[in-house]
Structure formats: C-alpha cells, structure tokens
Write a protein that holds these residues in place. Structure first.
Motif, PDB file in Angstrom:
ATOM      1  N   ASP A  63       4.793  -1.494  -4.969  1.00  0.00           N
ATOM      2  CA  ASP A  63       3.894  -2.429  -5.651  1.00  0.00           C
ATOM      3  C   ASP A  63       2.587  -2.645  -4.890  1.00  0.00           C
ATOM      4  O   ASP A  63       1.787  -3.511  -5.250  1.00  0.00           O
ATOM      5  CB  ASP A  63       4.604  -3.772  -5.874  1.00  0.00           C
ATOM      6  CG  ASP A  63       5.717  -3.659  -6.901  1.00  0.00           C
ATOM      7  OD1 ASP A  63       5.629  -2.796  -7.785  1.00  0.00           O
ATOM      8  OD2 ASP A  63       6.692  -4.428  -6.804  1.00  0.00           O
ATOM      9  N   ARG A  64       2.351  -1.858  -3.854  1.00  0.00           N
ATOM     10  CA  ARG A  64       1.129  -1.953  -3.049  1.00  0.00           C
ATOM     11  C   ARG A  64       0.091  -0.964  -3.591  1.00  0.00           C
ATOM     12  O   ARG A  64       0.336   0.245  -3.584  1.00  0.00           O
ATOM     13  CB  ARG A  64       1.462  -1.605  -1.597  1.00  0.00           C
ATOM     14  CG  ARG A  64       0.288  -1.718  -0.649  1.00  0.00           C
ATOM     15  CD  ARG A  64       0.606  -1.202   0.744  1.00  0.00           C
ATOM     16  NE  ARG A  64       1.568  -2.038   1.439  1.00  0.00           N
ATOM     17  CZ  ARG A  64       1.921  -1.853   2.709  1.00  0.00           C
ATOM     18  NH1 ARG A  64       1.395  -0.863   3.418  1.00  0.00           N
ATOM     19  NH2 ARG A  64       2.800  -2.645   3.274  1.00  0.00           N
ATOM     20  N   PRO A  65      -1.048  -1.451  -4.076  1.00  0.00           N
ATOM     21  CA  PRO A  65      -2.074  -0.522  -4.574  1.00  0.00           C
ATOM     22  C   PRO A  65      -2.515   0.441  -3.470  1.00  0.00           C
ATOM     23  O   PRO A  65      -2.587   0.071  -2.300  1.00  0.00           O
ATOM     24  CB  PRO A  65      -3.224  -1.445  -4.983  1.00  0.00           C
ATOM     25  CG  PRO A  65      -2.593  -2.783  -5.176  1.00  0.00           C
ATOM     26  CD  PRO A  65      -1.458  -2.844  -4.191  1.00  0.00           C
ATOM     27  N   ARG A  66      -2.804   1.663  -3.878  1.00  0.00           N
ATOM     28  CA  ARG A  66      -3.209   2.696  -2.918  1.00  0.00           C
ATOM     29  C   ARG A  66      -4.556   3.290  -3.315  1.00  0.00           C
ATOM     30  O   ARG A  66      -4.777   3.634  -4.478  1.00  0.00           O
ATOM     31  CB  ARG A  66      -2.186   3.836  -2.869  1.00  0.00           C
ATOM     32  CG  ARG A  66      -0.754   3.419  -2.660  1.00  0.00           C
ATOM     33  CD  ARG A  66      -0.424   3.207  -1.180  1.00  0.00           C
ATOM     34  NE  ARG A  66       0.941   2.766  -1.029  1.00  0.00           N
ATOM     35  CZ  ARG A  66       1.976   3.560  -0.831  1.00  0.00           C
ATOM     36  NH1 ARG A  66       1.806   4.859  -0.742  1.00  0.00           N
ATOM     37  NH2 ARG A  66       3.179   3.061  -0.696  1.00  0.00           N
ATOM     38  N   THR A  69      -0.718   1.208  -8.325  1.00  0.00           N
ATOM     39  CA  THR A  69       0.443   1.174  -7.442  1.00  0.00           C
ATOM     40  C   THR A  69       1.301   2.411  -7.694  1.00  0.00           C
ATOM     41  O   THR A  69       1.249   3.011  -8.780  1.00  0.00           O
ATOM     42  CB  THR A  69       1.301  -0.078  -7.696  1.00  0.00           C
ATOM     43  OG1 THR A  69       1.914   0.023  -8.981  1.00  0.00           O
ATOM     44  CG2 THR A  69       0.485  -1.357  -7.587  1.00  0.00           C
TER      45      THR A  69
END
Length: 159
Positions: free
Chosen positions: A132-135, A142
C-alpha cells in the motif's frame, strides 16, 4: 512480463529463523512467507506453493530464485502450482534486483540480527504496508493497485 516473480530468503539471528520473500516484477507486489519449519527445501517449496496457489496461472509465469539450497525442491514447487523456477547466476544479485530492493524495505520491519517470526498474520501485515506504499517507479501507484489492475485485466480477458 506480468507474473514473473523474484524470490529469496531473509534470515534471522544466528540463521535460526527465516522467511521467504516473493515480489512480482512488474507491480512490485510483495508476499512474505513464514517458515515455521525453517529453511528446509521441502518446507520452503510447500510454503511458497501454498502462497502462490491462489493467484491465477497467468500471474504465475516464473520464479527467479537465488542459488541457495533452500530451493533444492524446486521441481516440487513447479509441479504443485505450474510455476517454473529459474536460478540467478552465483553472486549476481542484480538479476533479482526487485527482490533485493524489497528485502531492504522488509528489513525496516525485520532488522538483520533479529528473530524472524513465522507468525503469518504479522508477516502479511508487513506485506500489506509495503503493497500500500506508493512507489515512484510505478507512477506513484501502489503495488496493490497495479497488481489488482493485472488481476482485473486477466478476468476481463477470460470473459
């Protein structure tokens, strides 16, 4: 190519605990597998197969693994979930760069020199946070959003 995975183990303190890490190359979607039986080859193959089984076959095209003995039962894994296993060249971590990078992110939660729990719910929570961490590499989407888009595309192509 969607469905190509990279995998490795992260090892805990004194080599007495471990978890398998799997990362889908296109989406960076991460799966962490608890290994309550340790890094024995049969246990690793069975655990990885169990965690990969729910994914559609189109998203299980290959797995590239490090040269460790923990994947000595790779044929067992391939037979169980139709997932061909390939091995990176010795001392060539860049051939699994996505997994190496992800293992670094996992080490924020499970630092080197600490015990690696086999509590699957805890490991899933870590994977959920990473997924769930945007990259930046995904255009600030995400991994979960990108992976779910692949799943939706697979469903649409089968209708």
């Amino acid at each position: 190519m969607p469905g190509a995975w990279e995998g490795d183990l992260i090892i805990g303190a004194h080599g007495k605990s471990a978890a398998a890490t799997l990362v889908e190359r296109v989406t960076r979607f991460t799966v962490i597998c608890g290994l309550p039986e340790g890094k024995k080859a049969v246990a690793v193959a069975d655990t990885v197969a169990e965690r990969m089984w729910p994914f559609p076959e189109v998203l299980r095209t290959s797995l590239t693994w490090d040269q460790g003995t923990e994947m000595a039962e790779h044929a067992r894994l391939t037979a169980a979930v139709n997932l061909p296993v390939y091995f990176a060249h010795p001392r060539s971590p860049w051939e699994r760069g996505t997994n190496e990078n992800t293992n670094g992110l996992i080490r924020e939660y499970l630092p080197k020199g600490t015990y690696i729990t086999s509590n699957q719910a805890y490991l899933d929570a870590i994977a959920d946070e990473l997924n769930d961490r945007p990259r930046a590499s995904l255009g600030f989407y995400t991994p979960r959003e990108k992976f779910e888009a692949l799943l939706a595309a697979d469903v649409a192509s089968t209708n």
